[in-house]
Design an enzyme around this catalytic site. Sequence first.
Site, PDB file in Angstrom:
ATOM      1  N   ARG A  18     -11.883  -4.624  15.687  1.00  0.00           N
ATOM      2  CA  ARG A  18     -12.390  -4.477  14.405  1.00  0.00           C
ATOM      3  C   ARG A  18     -13.786  -5.380  14.350  1.00  0.00           C
ATOM      4  O   ARG A  18     -13.792  -5.858  13.270  1.00  0.00           O
ATOM      5  CB  ARG A  18     -11.684  -4.665  13.324  1.00  0.00           C
ATOM      6  CG  ARG A  18     -10.524  -4.148  13.117  1.00  0.00           C
ATOM      7  CD  ARG A  18     -10.890  -2.763  12.280  1.00  0.00           C
ATOM      8  NE  ARG A  18      -9.702  -1.809  12.110  1.00  0.00           N
ATOM      9  CZ  ARG A  18      -8.956  -2.091  10.886  1.00  0.00           C
ATOM     10  NH1 ARG A  18      -9.292  -3.027   9.812  1.00  0.00           N
ATOM     11  NH2 ARG A  18      -7.901  -1.142  10.623  1.00  0.00           N
ATOM     12  N   ARG A  22     -15.681  -4.918   7.423  1.00  0.00           N
ATOM     13  CA  ARG A  22     -16.303  -5.488   6.451  1.00  0.00           C
ATOM     14  C   ARG A  22     -16.669  -6.815   6.043  1.00  0.00           C
ATOM     15  O   ARG A  22     -17.449  -7.361   5.263  1.00  0.00           O
ATOM     16  CB  ARG A  22     -15.439  -5.155   5.211  1.00  0.00           C
ATOM     17  CG  ARG A  22     -15.104  -3.780   4.885  1.00  0.00           C
ATOM     18  CD  ARG A  22     -13.807  -3.583   4.235  1.00  0.00           C
ATOM     19  NE  ARG A  22     -12.823  -3.409   5.203  1.00  0.00           N
ATOM     20  CZ  ARG A  22     -11.483  -3.425   4.960  1.00  0.00           C
ATOM     21  NH1 ARG A  22     -11.243  -2.963   3.810  1.00  0.00           N
ATOM     22  NH2 ARG A  22     -10.645  -3.581   5.610  1.00  0.00           N
ATOM     23  N   ARG A  31     -22.101   0.595   4.558  1.00  0.00           N
ATOM     24  CA  ARG A  31     -20.818   1.333   3.860  1.00  0.00           C
ATOM     25  C   ARG A  31     -20.902   1.478   2.347  1.00  0.00           C
ATOM     26  O   ARG A  31     -20.445   2.380   1.843  1.00  0.00           O
ATOM     27  CB  ARG A  31     -19.690   0.371   3.948  1.00  0.00           C
ATOM     28  CG  ARG A  31     -18.740   0.823   4.873  1.00  0.00           C
ATOM     29  CD  ARG A  31     -17.688   2.211   4.377  1.00  0.00           C
ATOM     30  NE  ARG A  31     -16.713   1.735   3.632  1.00  0.00           N
ATOM     31  CZ  ARG A  31     -16.163   2.032   2.681  1.00  0.00           C
ATOM     32  NH1 ARG A  31     -17.267   2.741   1.901  1.00  0.00           N
ATOM     33  NH2 ARG A  31     -15.025   1.829   2.109  1.00  0.00           N
ATOM     34  N   ASP A  67     -11.721   5.574  13.791  1.00  0.00           N
ATOM     35  CA  ASP A  67     -10.455   5.082  13.175  1.00  0.00           C
ATOM     36  C   ASP A  67      -9.359   6.142  14.002  1.00  0.00           C
ATOM     37  O   ASP A  67      -9.442   7.171  14.320  1.00  0.00           O
ATOM     38  CB  ASP A  67     -10.318   5.531  11.652  1.00  0.00           C
ATOM     39  CG  ASP A  67      -9.187   4.517  11.168  1.00  0.00           C
ATOM     40  OD1 ASP A  67      -9.410   3.557  10.948  1.00  0.00           O
ATOM     41  OD2 ASP A  67      -8.087   5.153  11.071  1.00  0.00           O
ATOM     42  N   TYR A 144       2.346   6.767  10.436  1.00  0.00           N
ATOM     43  CA  TYR A 144       1.474   6.989   9.244  1.00  0.00           C
ATOM     44  C   TYR A 144       1.784   8.578   8.777  1.00  0.00           C
ATOM     45  O   TYR A 144       1.692   8.655   7.626  1.00  0.00           O
ATOM     46  CB  TYR A 144       0.038   6.868   9.686  1.00  0.00           C
ATOM     47  CG  TYR A 144      -0.511   5.550   9.816  1.00  0.00           C
ATOM     48  CD1 TYR A 144      -1.004   4.960   8.582  1.00  0.00           C
ATOM     49  CD2 TYR A 144      -1.164   4.852  10.860  1.00  0.00           C
ATOM     50  CE1 TYR A 144      -1.302   3.456   8.341  1.00  0.00           C
ATOM     51  CE2 TYR A 144      -1.478   3.651  10.752  1.00  0.00           C
ATOM     52  CZ  TYR A 144      -1.523   2.942   9.653  1.00  0.00           C
ATOM     53  OH  TYR A 144      -1.925   1.720   9.501  1.00  0.00           O
TER      54      TYR A 144
HETATM   55  O1  CP3 Z   1     -12.749  -2.299  16.254  1.00  0.00           O
HETATM   56  C1  CP3 Z   1     -13.637  -1.523  15.561  1.00  0.00           C
HETATM   57  O2  CP3 Z   1     -14.669  -1.906  15.418  1.00  0.00           O
HETATM   58  C2  CP3 Z   1     -13.801  -0.022  15.568  1.00  0.00           C
HETATM   59  C3  CP3 Z   1     -13.648   0.806  14.506  1.00  0.00           C
HETATM   60  C4  CP3 Z   1     -11.852   0.786  14.239  1.00  0.00           C
HETATM   61  C5  CP3 Z   1     -11.490   0.927  12.733  1.00  0.00           C
HETATM   62  N1  CP3 Z   1     -10.035   1.345  12.939  1.00  0.00           N
HETATM   63  C6  CP3 Z   1     -12.568   0.947  11.849  1.00  0.00           C
HETATM   64  C7  CP3 Z   1     -11.930   0.827  10.413  1.00  0.00           C
HETATM   65  C8  CP3 Z   1     -10.731   0.767  14.808  1.00  0.00           C
HETATM   66  C9  CP3 Z   1     -10.617   0.603  16.614  1.00  0.00           C
HETATM   67  C10 CP3 Z   1      -9.666   1.138  14.185  1.00  0.00           C
HETATM   68  C11 CP3 Z   1      -8.348   1.279  14.481  1.00  0.00           C
HETATM   69  C12 CP3 Z   1      -7.213   1.466  13.472  1.00  0.00           C
HETATM   70  N2  CP3 Z   1      -7.289   1.919  12.441  1.00  0.00           N
HETATM   71  C13 CP3 Z   1      -6.018   0.783  13.734  1.00  0.00           C
HETATM   72  C14 CP3 Z   1      -5.424   0.147  14.889  1.00  0.00           C
HETATM   73  C15 CP3 Z   1      -5.963  -1.523  14.827  1.00  0.00           C
HETATM   74  C16 CP3 Z   1      -5.068  -2.104  13.753  1.00  0.00           C
HETATM   75  O3  CP3 Z   1      -5.759  -2.713  12.902  1.00  0.00           O
HETATM   76  O4  CP3 Z   1      -4.125  -2.134  14.165  1.00  0.00           O
HETATM   77  C17 CP3 Z   1      -5.280   1.275  12.556  1.00  0.00           C
HETATM   78  C18 CP3 Z   1      -3.772   0.679  12.336  1.00  0.00           C
HETATM   79  C19 CP3 Z   1      -6.045   1.944  11.429  1.00  0.00           C
HETATM   80  C20 CP3 Z   1      -5.891   2.527  10.398  1.00  0.00           C
HETATM   81  C21 CP3 Z   1      -6.585   1.966   9.292  1.00  0.00           C
HETATM   82  N3  CP3 Z   1      -7.950   2.302   9.028  1.00  0.00           N
HETATM   83  C22 CP3 Z   1      -6.201   1.178   8.174  1.00  0.00           C
HETATM   84  C23 CP3 Z   1      -4.791   0.732   8.085  1.00  0.00           C
HETATM   85  C24 CP3 Z   1      -7.212   0.927   7.343  1.00  0.00           C
HETATM   86  C25 CP3 Z   1      -7.202   0.379   5.876  1.00  0.00           C
HETATM   87  C26 CP3 Z   1      -6.946  -1.234   6.135  1.00  0.00           C
HETATM   88  C27 CP3 Z   1      -8.386  -1.773   6.071  1.00  0.00           C
HETATM   89  O5  CP3 Z   1      -8.424  -2.707   7.216  1.00  0.00           O
HETATM   90  O6  CP3 Z   1      -9.141  -1.558   5.211  1.00  0.00           O
HETATM   91  C28 CP3 Z   1      -8.373   1.519   8.044  1.00  0.00           C
HETATM   92  C29 CP3 Z   1      -9.503   1.493   7.537  1.00  0.00           C
HETATM   93  C30 CP3 Z   1     -10.955   0.996   8.536  1.00  0.00           C
HETATM   94  N4  CP3 Z   1     -10.875   1.355   9.952  1.00  0.00           N
HETATM   95  C31 CP3 Z   1     -11.942   0.249   8.278  1.00  0.00           C
HETATM   96  C32 CP3 Z   1     -12.616   0.035   9.316  1.00  0.00           C
HETATM   97  C33 CP3 Z   1     -13.822  -0.803   9.405  1.00  0.00           C
HETATM   98  C34 CP3 Z   1     -12.396  -0.542   6.823  1.00  0.00           C
HETATM   99  C35 CP3 Z   1     -12.818   0.859   5.952  1.00  0.00           C
HETATM  100  C36 CP3 Z   1     -13.672   0.478   4.975  1.00  0.00           C
HETATM  101  O7  CP3 Z   1     -15.059   0.222   5.251  1.00  0.00           O
HETATM  102  O8  CP3 Z   1     -13.343   0.513   3.837  1.00  0.00           O
END
Ligand code: CP3
Length: 339
Positions: A18, A22, A31, A67, A144
């Site tokens: 990540r 944010r 965003r 994602d 999920y």
């Molecule tokens: O790592 C990186 O910078 C690359 C981008 C990336 C995102 N999600 C962007 C994202 C990667 C590799 C993921 C993987 C992901 N997504 C996982 C596995 C990693 C982990 O954290 O366990 C999972 C479980 C998800 C599912 C997911 N996506 C959730 C549960 C959420 C919401 C929770 C949260 O943190 O907001 C997301 C949204 C998400 N994915 C965001 C980002 C930058 C935030 C969205 C936003 O901008 O509002």
Amino acid sequence: MRACRREAAPYTPIWLMRQAGRYMREYREVREKTTFLDLCKNPALAAEVTVTAVEKLAVDAAIIFADILLILEPLGIDLEFAKGEGPVIHNPVRKPADVERLHELEDANALHFVYEAITQTRSALKPDIPLIGFCGAPFTLASYMTEGGGSKNYVHTKRLMYDDAGAWHAMMALISRALVKYLNAQIAAGAQAVQLFDSWVGCLSPDDYREFVLPHTTSVIRGVTAGVPVMHFGTGTAALLELMREAGGDVIGLDWRVRLDEGWERVGHDVAVMGNLDPVVLFAKQDVLQAQAKKILDQADGRAGHIFNLGHGILPETPVENVIALVEMVHEFSHRLHG
Ligand code: CP3
């Protein structure tokens, strides 16, 4: 790339799960103008966000901005990222009949925007910065799909698994076939290594992991284009490490609930490891951060095949200056160790 193959490197490479997110002002600015899903589906913006994070942090690898849940849409899942709530699935898979309604991923091009983002990112990145592609591992995606979002106890997931093992395996096999196509298309587009995120697999007992998950994760890893390193990551996996190793991967992700030296010993020194700083340490004072980063490097003991990372993703409120400082510290200390 050398660390993935356990070859000697001048310093310990670091990237952070990540790393584009944010906590970073530049990301929030992008965003503000678009939804999260639209951002993921806009290759130029996804590439911009990916590259900005690499340059700002001076990390040693990029991970494509996308994602793990994107692949669920072409499988027939109605996905939404609700404001402040995270992912919501409007048609969760709870019964065998729901499994039968899932779509086979016939054409990996349904996710063309990810491959376009990879190609654009690859050409925008400095040549010595590898680009990582990724997907969710079958269990985490299945969780999920059945829960309809995040979960605490995984009751829907485990109920389907225990009560309808046939439907469970059919769903996991369908997801796995899709993931192989998806990862290989990412590789064809320019991803140089791939990571499987099994973020929630730590909720399983070792016996259930072996029976309900291991064969599917194995089939995905075996299906990845030969020669491309696979990173296999999970959290809460201290009781599952040997089984994750058995499932496969050139690099096994460790979280902070296990010491890096013990975890590496258990998965074996014939694979690389990635980890394992607690992401919350990034909220501490920099001398604490420094001591904790040093401890991890000491446990890795200069052995080839350690990629420094967090044990899970960067949290949204993380102070960005601490992330930059961590990257500098890891480079500086490990340079001395290796050199
Ligand atoms: O790592 C990186 O910078 C690359 C981008 C990336 C995102 N999600 C962007 C994202 C990667 C590799 C993921 C993987 C992901 N997504 C996982 C596995 C990693 C982990 O954290 O366990 C999972 C479980 C998800 C599912 C997911 N996506 C959730 C549960 C959420 C919401 C929770 C949260 O943190 O907001 C997301 C949204 C998400 N994915 C965001 C980002 C930058 C935030 C969205 C936003 O901008 O509002």
